[in-house]
Design a protein around this motif. Structure first.
Motif, mmCIF file in Angstrom:
data_model
loop_
_atom_site.group_PDB
_atom_site.id
_atom_site.type_symbol
_atom_site.label_atom_id
_atom_site.label_comp_id
_atom_site.label_asym_id
_atom_site.label_seq_id
_atom_site.Cartn_x
_atom_site.Cartn_y
_atom_site.Cartn_z
ATOM 1 N N ASN A 164 -2.953 -12.052 14.922
ATOM 2 C CA ASN A 164 -1.696 -11.805 15.608
ATOM 3 C C ASN A 164 -1.762 -10.378 16.145
ATOM 4 O O ASN A 164 -1.925 -9.435 15.376
ATOM 5 N N LEU A 165 -1.670 -10.219 17.455
ATOM 6 C CA LEU A 165 -1.829 -8.914 18.101
ATOM 7 C C LEU A 165 -0.579 -8.598 18.913
ATOM 8 O O LEU A 165 -0.216 -9.340 19.823
ATOM 9 N N GLU A 166 0.076 -7.477 18.593
ATOM 10 C CA GLU A 166 1.363 -7.166 19.217
ATOM 11 C C GLU A 166 1.249 -6.055 20.258
ATOM 12 O O GLU A 166 0.340 -5.221 20.209
ATOM 13 N N ASP A 167 2.205 -6.033 21.179
ATOM 14 C CA ASP A 167 2.223 -5.002 22.219
ATOM 15 C C ASP A 167 3.212 -3.883 21.915
ATOM 16 O O ASP A 167 3.306 -2.902 22.660
ATOM 17 N N GLY A 168 3.963 -4.004 20.809
ATOM 18 C CA GLY A 168 4.863 -2.929 20.414
ATOM 19 C C GLY A 168 4.097 -1.774 19.812
ATOM 20 O O GLY A 168 3.109 -1.975 19.095
ATOM 21 N N ARG A 169 4.533 -0.565 20.098
ATOM 22 C CA ARG A 169 3.860 0.630 19.593
ATOM 23 C C ARG A 169 4.748 1.361 18.588
ATOM 24 O O ARG A 169 5.962 1.155 18.537
ATOM 25 N N ALA A 170 4.108 2.223 17.807
ATOM 26 C CA ALA A 170 4.822 2.919 16.728
ATOM 27 C C ALA A 170 5.968 3.771 17.250
ATOM 28 O O ALA A 170 6.942 4.021 16.530
ATOM 29 N N ASP A 171 5.885 4.232 18.491
ATOM 30 C CA ASP A 171 6.937 5.077 19.041
ATOM 31 C C ASP A 171 8.089 4.269 19.638
ATOM 32 O O ASP A 171 9.005 4.826 20.245
ATOM 33 N N ALA A 207 0.821 -1.219 0.000
ATOM 34 C CA ALA A 207 0.000 0.000 0.000
ATOM 35 C C ALA A 207 0.851 1.263 0.000
ATOM 36 O O ALA A 207 0.319 2.372 0.026
ATOM 37 N N GLY A 208 2.187 1.109 -0.010
ATOM 38 C CA GLY A 208 3.078 2.264 0.008
ATOM 39 C C GLY A 208 3.132 2.961 1.346
ATOM 40 O O GLY A 208 3.414 4.165 1.413
ATOM 41 N N LYS A 209 2.901 2.204 2.426
ATOM 42 C CA LYS A 209 2.884 2.779 3.764
ATOM 43 C C LYS A 209 3.893 2.065 4.653
ATOM 44 O O LYS A 209 4.197 0.889 4.437
ATOM 45 N N PRO A 210 4.428 2.742 5.672
ATOM 46 C CA PRO A 210 5.350 2.075 6.593
ATOM 47 C C PRO A 210 4.623 1.084 7.484
ATOM 48 O O PRO A 210 3.430 1.227 7.766
ATOM 49 N N ASP A 211 5.349 0.063 7.901
ATOM 50 C CA ASP A 211 4.794 -0.948 8.797
ATOM 51 C C ASP A 211 4.714 -0.420 10.226
ATOM 52 O O ASP A 211 5.420 0.508 10.613
ATOM 53 N N ALA A 212 3.834 -1.040 11.017
ATOM 54 C CA ALA A 212 3.735 -0.804 12.456
ATOM 55 C C ALA A 212 3.376 0.633 12.809
ATOM 56 O O ALA A 212 3.676 1.094 13.903
ATOM 57 N N ALA A 213 2.757 1.338 11.873
ATOM 58 C CA ALA A 213 2.354 2.727 12.126
ATOM 59 C C ALA A 213 0.854 2.847 12.351
ATOM 60 O O ALA A 213 0.343 3.952 12.537
ATOM 61 N N GLY A 214 0.144 1.727 12.307
ATOM 62 C CA GLY A 214 -1.293 1.745 12.535
ATOM 63 C C GLY A 214 -2.088 2.392 11.419
ATOM 64 O O GLY A 214 -3.194 2.889 11.661
ATOM 65 N N VAL A 241 -4.543 -13.444 10.618
ATOM 66 C CA VAL A 241 -4.262 -12.099 10.128
ATOM 67 C C VAL A 241 -3.443 -11.301 11.141
ATOM 68 O O VAL A 241 -3.799 -11.231 12.321
ATOM 69 N N ASP A 242 -2.362 -10.704 10.658
ATOM 70 C CA ASP A 242 -1.543 -9.814 11.487
ATOM 71 C C ASP A 242 -2.231 -8.455 11.554
ATOM 72 O O ASP A 242 -2.345 -7.759 10.549
ATOM 73 N N ILE A 243 -2.690 -8.074 12.737
ATOM 74 C CA ILE A 243 -3.393 -6.797 12.894
ATOM 75 C C ILE A 243 -2.538 -5.767 13.640
ATOM 76 O O ILE A 243 -3.072 -4.832 14.244
ATOM 77 N N GLU A 244 -1.207 -5.955 13.584
ATOM 78 C CA GLU A 244 -0.300 -5.035 14.300
ATOM 79 C C GLU A 244 -0.781 -4.901 15.749
ATOM 80 O O GLU A 244 -1.004 -5.894 16.420
ATOM 81 N N GLY A 245 -0.978 -3.665 16.220
ATOM 82 C CA GLY A 245 -1.441 -3.454 17.579
ATOM 83 C C GLY A 245 -2.944 -3.306 17.679
ATOM 84 O O GLY A 245 -3.462 -2.911 18.733
ATOM 85 N N GLY A 246 -3.644 -3.613 16.580
ATOM 86 C CA GLY A 246 -5.103 -3.532 16.591
ATOM 87 C C GLY A 246 -5.656 -2.262 15.986
ATOM 88 O O GLY A 246 -6.871 -2.058 15.974
ATOM 89 N N PHE A 247 -4.752 -1.355 15.539
ATOM 90 C CA PHE A 247 -5.143 -0.103 14.882
ATOM 91 C C PHE A 247 -5.960 0.819 15.783
ATOM 92 O O PHE A 247 -6.680 1.691 15.290
ATOM 93 N N SER A 248 -5.837 0.639 17.074
ATOM 94 C CA SER A 248 -6.510 1.509 18.035
ATOM 95 C C SER A 248 -5.958 1.211 19.423
ATOM 96 O O SER A 248 -5.493 0.096 19.681
ATOM 97 N N THR A 249 -6.021 2.196 20.308
ATOM 98 C CA THR A 249 -5.639 1.959 21.693
ATOM 99 C C THR A 249 -6.849 1.618 22.555
ATOM 100 O O THR A 249 -6.700 1.322 23.737
ATOM 101 N N ARG A 250 -8.031 1.643 21.953
ATOM 102 C CA ARG A 250 -9.258 1.327 22.693
ATOM 103 C C ARG A 250 -9.552 -0.171 22.582
ATOM 104 O O ARG A 250 -9.726 -0.689 21.475
ATOM 105 N N PRO A 251 -9.620 -0.884 23.717
ATOM 106 C CA PRO A 251 -9.900 -2.319 23.662
ATOM 107 C C PRO A 251 -11.166 -2.658 22.883
ATOM 108 O O PRO A 251 -11.185 -3.642 22.124
ATOM 109 N N SER A 252 -12.199 -1.842 23.019
ATOM 110 C CA SER A 252 -13.454 -2.137 22.314
ATOM 111 C C SER A 252 -13.281 -2.040 20.807
ATOM 112 O O SER A 252 -13.893 -2.811 20.045
ATOM 113 N N ASP A 253 -12.445 -1.105 20.344
ATOM 114 C CA ASP A 253 -12.206 -0.972 18.904
ATOM 115 C C ASP A 253 -11.479 -2.205 18.358
ATOM 116 O O ASP A 253 -11.795 -2.701 17.274
ATOM 117 N N VAL A 254 -10.490 -2.665 19.094
ATOM 118 C CA VAL A 254 -9.743 -3.848 18.665
ATOM 119 C C VAL A 254 -10.657 -5.069 18.660
ATOM 120 O O VAL A 254 -10.633 -5.888 17.734
#
Length: 257
Positions: free
Chosen positions: A104-111, A46-53, A75-88
């Motif tokens: 696959n849900l990771e605990d690493g964040r973009a920062d 998609a021309g986007k960086p990884d792990a940036a949500g 499916v690898d969903i990175e960190g879930g694309f949200s910090t809200r548990p309900s959104d994930v």
């Protein structure tokens, strides 16, 4: 055999990671029992960086397409694309509605930090309430972000299992003693990332690892093959190394020529 059952066979589940429908279909056609996705490959396509949500839409679209395959899909969903548990949780429920078997849900964040442990366990619990039949592979980046910390790895994998994760994933783990320590700490299947020259499949099987995934390796190898093949049209026989994760990220962030 269900996706859950594949983690309890007489040898580790070898889960290759696709980045588009064609790669997933080719891997399924080759006889693999299940297919995963690689967030780097999805982001790069998609021309986007990884792990940036930033690839939620692309991830959902690919998941819907891959659900047509005759094998289970995780499916690898990175960190879930949200910090809200309900959104994930809502995201995973949507993927489950397509027939996706795992995430696959990771605990690493973009920062470059790790999500607070209590927050991550809350996300895991929310996901399992919303989609109890989806295999949740809880990834911890304790060995990839900052100074490698086995103690924190053990604390997190144990907590994630207690929160309801169906499996745990520690990318970067390779030493026998470290792998055995995680197997002893968390009473759920352990996923180890295949690292050429460091994590031989047969050795991982002897240790009792339940799942071996390829991460971005197949995608990065495909990039190398494309470049080498194109150069070879004019007779350029120069070989190229497989680009690293950082190399691909640099290309996506404008670092390439």
């Amino acid at each position: 055999m269900s996706f859950h059952d594949l983690h309890h066979g007489d040898r580790p589940l070898l889960l290759p990671n696709a980045w588009d429908f064609a790669s997933g279909a080719a891997l399924a056609d080759a006889g693999f029992a299940a297919i995963g996705t690689t967030s780097l490959g999805v982001a790069a396509a998609a021309g986007k960086p990884d792990a940036a949500g930033r690839t939620r839409a692309e991830t959902v679209a690919l998941a819907r397409a891959l659900s047509r395959l005759p094998v289970p899909v995780s499916v690898d969903i990175e960190g879930g694309f949200s910090t809200r548990p309900s959104d994930v949780a809502d995201l995973v429920a949507e993927l489950a509605s397509f027939g996706v078997a795992g995430v696959n849900l990771e605990d690493g964040r973009a920062d470059g930090t790790l999500a607070p442990l209590d927050h991550q366990t809350a996300v895991i619990a929310a996901v399992k309430r919303a989609a109890p039949h989806v295999f949740l592979n809880a990834r911890t980046d304790t060995l990839w972000l900052g100074e490698p910390d086995l103690g924190e790895t053990l604390r997190r994998t144990r907590a994630y299992a207690e929160a309801g994760a169906d499996g745990v994933f520690v990318p970067g783990i390779a030493d026998d003693a470290d792998i055995t320590a995680v197997l002893d700490a968390a009473p759920v299947p352990l996923n180890v990332l295949f690292l050429p020259g460091r994590t031989e499949y047969a050795r991982l099987a002897r240790l009792g690892v339940h799942r071996v995934s390829t991460g971005s390796l197949l995608f990065r190898t495909a990039l190398r093959t494309a470049v080498v093949t194109a150069l070879g049209v004019e007779g350029d026989g120069a070989d190229r190394p497989v680009p690293s994760y950082a190399d691909v990220q640099a290309l996506l962030q404008g670092g390439g020529r």
